[in-house]
Design a protein around this motif. Structure first.
Motif: not given
Length: 327
Positions: A122-147
């Motif tokens: 019938i119809a869509t009304v809304a959507r949400v996106m996802n977010v990749l999160v780590v702890r604030a003190d994680s050594p990974y600061r970018t997606l490239a570092e994590l990968v």
């Protein structure tokens, strides 16, 4: 996110039809009894909030109230199956999401419905996106570092999800498939306990719906490395998309929309679509949807049908590749 259709004024303009639907067809039917709006989850879920926000305007727009009925169970499948089996008179519809229509058919042996055969978009009304999160003190600061770290030590990094087969779980499986990395899945019964373990350092990361993690990022307890939208989210303007970070094919939204029984006549379907899209795009309702943690994103019946088909193709491939099955 841009609102997909222009904001409509309250009152008669709520009857304006979405693209592809003539005003005459959209106005050709009116319910003679209240419209039952099934919700696949318990009160408090985003499906529930959207059903209530739209349904409370049905009396004004359609001349009959929208009555919300929560029918949780089987990862949302009970309410969808009940709608598929209902009379095609426009008086029973359901607020479904990506997981219900594009993931569950591949995860469960018998959902009780086939989204292509048994349901009418019938119809869509809304959507949400996802977010990749780590702890604030994680050594990974970018997606490239994590990968890079995940490739150096396959399976050493772990991710939390709100349950096996949930949309956060499958978003992570898609991320794994697109990057060729191995991550260890740690499923939980809902987002909250998984995010608690992430904060406690017991898992490395999570890819969750933005509303679930936003407060943790804003208060500095988590670091967001990337969002799965086509563009950045206004709530996290400094966080890049996966594409901006160099990773294609990880655009993921969880969208929410209304479907009815497959034999729903076009005149009824189009009348409901015009009403639902008009209500969602009024400034007042759009703001309330935003406060509920989602972004208004409206699609008419044909667009929603194409969206479901694309989702079945994408998530079917991801689920088969990961060899996922829920008994």
């Amino acid at each position: 996110m841009r609102i997909a259709r222009r904001l409509l004024l309250a009152g008669p303009a709520l009857l304006a039809a979405p693209g592809g639907i003539t005003p005459a067809r959209a106005a050709a039917w009116s319910p003679d009894r209240p419209v039952r709006i099934l919700i696949p989850y318990t009160p408090g879920a985003i499906n529930d909030a959207l059903g209530r926000l739209i349904g409370e305007r049905f009396q004004e727009v359609l001349g009959q109230p929208g009555l919300v009925e929560n029918r949780p169970g089987a990862s949302g499948s009970l309410a969808i199956a009940a709608t598929a089996q209902a009379a095609p008179d426009g008086l029973t519809i359901v607020v479904a999401n990506t997981a219900n229509l594009c993931m569950n058919p591949f995860l469960f042996a018998n959902t009780g419905y086939d989204p292509r055969r048994d349901l009418a978009p019938i119809a869509t009304v809304a959507r949400v996106m996802n977010v990749l999160v780590v702890r604030a003190d994680s050594p990974y600061r970018t997606l490239a570092e994590l990968v890079a770290a995940a490739k150096a030590k396959p399976g050493a990094l772990s991710f939390a999800s709100s349950g096996a087969g949930s949309s956060p779980h499958l978003a992570a499986e898609l991320f794994k498939a697109r990057t060729g990395i191995e991550l260890t899945h740690v499923p939980y019964r809902g987002s909250a306990p998984g995010l608690a373990d992430l904060l406690g350092g017991r898992v490395t990361l999570s890819i969750d719906n933005l509303p679930n993690v936003l407060a943790h990022v804003q208060d500095g307890r988590m670091r967001a490395l990337g969002v799965t939208g086509a563009e950045r989210d206004p709530a996290l303007p400094d966080v890049p998309t996966f594409l901006e970070a160099g990773f294609r094919g990880v655009e993921v939204y969880v969208w929410f929309g209304f479907v009815g029984p497959a034999a729903l006549p076009a005149a009824i379907r189009d009348r409901l679509a015009g009403a639902i899209i008009g209500i969602a795009n009024t400034p007042e309702t759009a703001e309330r949807i935003h406060r509920a943690g989602a972004t208004v994103w409206t699609q008419d019946p044909a667009q929603m049908a194409a969206l479901i088909e694309a989702g079945l193709q994408t998530w079917g491939s991801v689920i088969r590749a990961a060899n996922l099955r829920i008994e």
